[in-house]
Design an enzyme around this catalytic site. Structure first.
Site, PDB file in Angstrom:
ATOM      1  N   GLU A  93      12.424  20.471  17.274  1.00  8.76           N
ATOM      2  CA  GLU A  93      12.254  20.055  15.826  1.00  8.76           C
ATOM      3  C   GLU A  93      11.622  18.725  15.912  1.00  8.76           C
ATOM      4  O   GLU A  93      11.816  17.970  17.044  1.00  8.76           O
ATOM      5  CB  GLU A  93      13.462  19.599  15.037  1.00  8.76           C
ATOM      6  N   CYS A 117      27.836  14.937  21.717  1.00  8.97           N
ATOM      7  CA  CYS A 117      28.645  14.071  20.711  1.00  8.97           C
ATOM      8  C   CYS A 117      29.020  14.863  19.515  1.00  8.97           C
ATOM      9  O   CYS A 117      28.426  15.842  18.943  1.00  8.97           O
ATOM     10  CB  CYS A 117      27.616  13.137  20.199  1.00  8.97           C
ATOM     11  N   GLY A 162      17.817  15.888  21.771  1.00 13.52           N
ATOM     12  CA  GLY A 162      18.053  15.519  23.349  1.00 13.52           C
ATOM     13  C   GLY A 162      18.275  14.226  23.590  1.00 13.52           C
ATOM     14  O   GLY A 162      18.113  13.083  22.582  1.00 13.52           O
ATOM     15  N   GLU A 163      18.441  13.838  24.904  1.00 13.60           N
ATOM     16  CA  GLU A 163      18.675  12.468  25.340  1.00 13.60           C
ATOM     17  C   GLU A 163      17.546  12.050  26.120  1.00 13.60           C
ATOM     18  O   GLU A 163      17.204  12.918  27.128  1.00 13.60           O
ATOM     19  CB  GLU A 163      20.153  12.520  26.209  1.00 13.60           C
ATOM     20  N   SER A 194      15.431   6.162  21.968  1.00 15.46           N
ATOM     21  CA  SER A 194      16.952   5.866  21.482  1.00 15.46           C
ATOM     22  C   SER A 194      17.634   6.620  22.408  1.00 15.46           C
ATOM     23  O   SER A 194      17.465   7.898  22.784  1.00 15.46           O
ATOM     24  CB  SER A 194      17.324   6.426  20.186  1.00 15.46           C
ATOM     25  N   SER A 217      22.683   3.749  21.068  1.00 15.79           N
ATOM     26  CA  SER A 217      23.872   4.540  20.244  1.00 15.79           C
ATOM     27  C   SER A 217      24.844   3.887  20.411  1.00 15.79           C
ATOM     28  O   SER A 217      25.518   4.903  21.358  1.00 15.79           O
ATOM     29  CB  SER A 217      23.309   5.912  20.154  1.00 15.79           C
ATOM     30  N   LEU A 218      25.448   2.970  20.009  1.00 13.11           N
ATOM     31  CA  LEU A 218      26.852   2.325  20.190  1.00 13.11           C
ATOM     32  C   LEU A 218      27.847   3.128  19.582  1.00 13.11           C
ATOM     33  O   LEU A 218      28.781   3.611  20.133  1.00 13.11           O
ATOM     34  CB  LEU A 218      26.780   0.860  20.103  1.00 13.11           C
TER      35      LEU A 218
HETATM   36  N1  SAH Z   1      20.515  11.069  22.600  1.00 13.81           N
HETATM   37  C1  SAH Z   1      19.746   9.970  21.732  1.00 13.81           C
HETATM   38  C2  SAH Z   1      18.719  10.335  20.702  1.00 13.81           C
HETATM   39  C3  SAH Z   1      18.883  11.356  19.777  1.00 13.81           C
HETATM   40  S1  SAH Z   1      20.052  10.923  18.270  1.00 13.81           S
HETATM   41  C4  SAH Z   1      20.624   8.968  21.100  1.00 13.81           C
HETATM   42  O1  SAH Z   1      22.030   9.242  21.224  1.00 13.81           O
HETATM   43  O2  SAH Z   1      20.466   7.905  20.717  1.00 13.81           O
HETATM   44  C5  SAH Z   1      19.651   9.793  17.408  1.00 13.81           C
HETATM   45  C6  SAH Z   1      20.342   8.925  16.592  1.00 13.81           C
HETATM   46  O3  SAH Z   1      21.015   9.790  15.627  1.00 13.81           O
HETATM   47  C7  SAH Z   1      21.482   8.312  17.431  1.00 13.81           C
HETATM   48  O4  SAH Z   1      21.787   6.897  16.818  1.00 13.81           O
HETATM   49  C8  SAH Z   1      22.602   9.181  16.817  1.00 13.81           C
HETATM   50  O5  SAH Z   1      23.756   8.443  16.948  1.00 13.81           O
HETATM   51  C9  SAH Z   1      22.205   9.503  15.499  1.00 13.81           C
HETATM   52  N2  SAH Z   1      22.923  10.874  14.788  1.00 13.81           N
HETATM   53  C10 SAH Z   1      23.379  11.849  15.520  1.00 13.81           C
HETATM   54  N3  SAH Z   1      23.584  12.687  14.346  1.00 13.81           N
HETATM   55  C11 SAH Z   1      23.847  12.096  13.478  1.00 13.81           C
HETATM   56  C12 SAH Z   1      24.365  12.333  12.280  1.00 13.81           C
HETATM   57  N4  SAH Z   1      24.783  13.464  11.816  1.00 13.81           N
HETATM   58  N5  SAH Z   1      24.338  11.677  11.353  1.00 13.81           N
HETATM   59  C13 SAH Z   1      23.905  10.265  11.448  1.00 13.81           C
HETATM   60  N6  SAH Z   1      23.569   9.879  12.614  1.00 13.81           N
HETATM   61  C14 SAH Z   1      23.186  10.727  13.743  1.00 13.81           C
END
Ligand code: SAH
Length: 359
Positions: A93, A117, A162-163, A194, A217-218
């Site tokens: 996407e 996550c 993805g990461e 990110s 993403s803390l």
């Molecule tokens: N893997 C990377 C990039 C993808 S996620 C990362 O973890 O940063 C991008 C952002 O979206 C991250 O800050 C993550 O915490 C947030 N995110 C993921 N799922 C979410 C959700 N359901 N609601 C709000 N933010 C979300």
């Protein structure tokens, strides 16, 4: 002869490849204009190249890495989410979000994600593979083709599936083409990567040819809560991650943002705000609060003490309270309400739906 995916090559690599074919340098310039600006649908359409070269390119090289197979436009905010099918059938996407001064394109770096996550839809649909540089680049090109021609140059954020820092080679190659003056010519200030927190990847990103912004993403200042939300947190502690961010920020051109997804009653209490302010104390990082965007099913979390909690989005008042508690204690705070919620705009939701329909 094996096919070369032209968009996988950085501008210097493309020059080299064409010169090996015996072509003069100006042909590389013409080809780059078709690849990055004019968007030729086929090699045959590259009418300023000689017919013989077009035929050789068609035999030796691949032009497109992805095709749009589904679109969803949010009635709430005008965001456009596209589902792309890659050449091997994998789906990813990408989203174009309108903004006050310019759009933002949200890009994927992997098909699926291995990190799992608890709150993220992408992790649930599993990990397929890393994307190639060309597949990252094509997301920008395909989304830009969907924007009105007069739209200003978008910001780019690697916050899709993805990461990105688990796919550093392709990410760095794509960043080189995106920022290279002979590529798409983006300024590093327009780009943010990110990460869930991969220190080695943060160090590699610091060596990117053009400095870009980093977002960590803390999501929790408490290590046990963070590990419950994000399994990857068991591998790298908060201190180690923030030290990597400090190092990253040392060059003034590299901005660091801390992302913090807010879950009602779990990490949005007064003590959570104070703990967050404490771990970020004196650091010049902006905090971006993201109220949780729930998926179709309710997720449950096992809290560090053993109790279970449901993941829920906090109300606007709770979000404001949390932001207010940080204000004055940290460098800067902003709130980002997820866009495109009505079209499954949260990470991975369009792909998850299509897969569950069996496509
Ligand atoms: N893997 C990377 C990039 C993808 S996620 C990362 O973890 O940063 C991008 C952002 O979206 C991250 O800050 C993550 O915490 C947030 N995110 C993921 N799922 C979410 C959700 N359901 N609601 C709000 N933010 C979300």
């Amino acid at each position: 002869m094996q096919s070369v995916v032209l968009k996988d090559l950085t501008p210097p690599q493309l020059d080299e490849w064409l010169s090996e074919l015996g072509e003069p340098a100006y042909r590389a310039r013409q080809l780059r204009a078709w690849l990055y600006e004019r968007g030729a649908p086929s090699f045959a359409a590259m009418t300023d190249l000689p017919a013989g070269l077009r035929a050789r390119l068609a035999a030796a090289a691949v032009l497109e890495t992805a095709a749009v197979v589904d679109r969803a436009r949010s009635r709430a905010d005008g965001s456009l989410k596209v589902l792309l099918r890659l050449r091997d059938g994998e789906l990813v996407e990408a989203v174009a979000m309108p903004g006050e001064s310019r759009p933002t394109l949200c890009l994927s770096s992997q098909a699926g994600c291995p990190l799992d996550c608890v709150f993220c839809e992408t992790g649930r649909s599993g990990f397929a593979r890393n994307l190639s540089p060309g597949e990252i680049l094509d997301q920008v090109l395909l989304l830009r083709a969907e924007l009105p021609p007069e739209a200003p140059r978008p910001n780019l954020v690697f916050m899709g599936m993805g990461e990105p820092l688990l796919n550093p080679d392709a990410l760095l190659a794509a960043l080189e083409t995106l920022t290279h003056p002979e590529g798409l010519g983006y300024g590093g200030r327009r780009i943010t990567v990110s990460t869930a927190g991969i220190p080695e990847g943060i160090r590699r990103l610091a060596a990117a040819p053009v400095p870009v912004g980093l977002a960590l993403s803390l999501n929790a200042a408490d290590p046990a809560l963070r590990a419950a939300l994000m399994p990857v947190a068991a591998r790298h502690g908060i201190d180690e991650l923030l030290a990597a961010c400090d190092e990253y920020a040392r060059s003034a051109l590299r901005r660091v943002t801390i992302e913090y997804v807010l879950f009602a009653g779990i990490n949005d209490r007064a003590e959570d705000a104070f703990a967050l302010a404490r771990v970020l104390r004196d650091r010049p990082f902006r905090i971006n609060l993201i109220p949780y965007n729930p998926g179709e099913r309710t997720e449950r979390l096992r809290l560090p003490g053993g109790a279970e909690a449901e993941l829920r989005r906090p109300g606007a008042a709770a979000v404001e309270r949390f932001a207010g508690r940080l204000a004055g204690r940290v460098h800067a705070v902003t709130v980002r309400w997820s866009q495109a919620v009505d079209v499954g705009g949260g990470c991975g939701q369009l792909r998850a739906r299509r897969r569950s329909r069996g496509a």
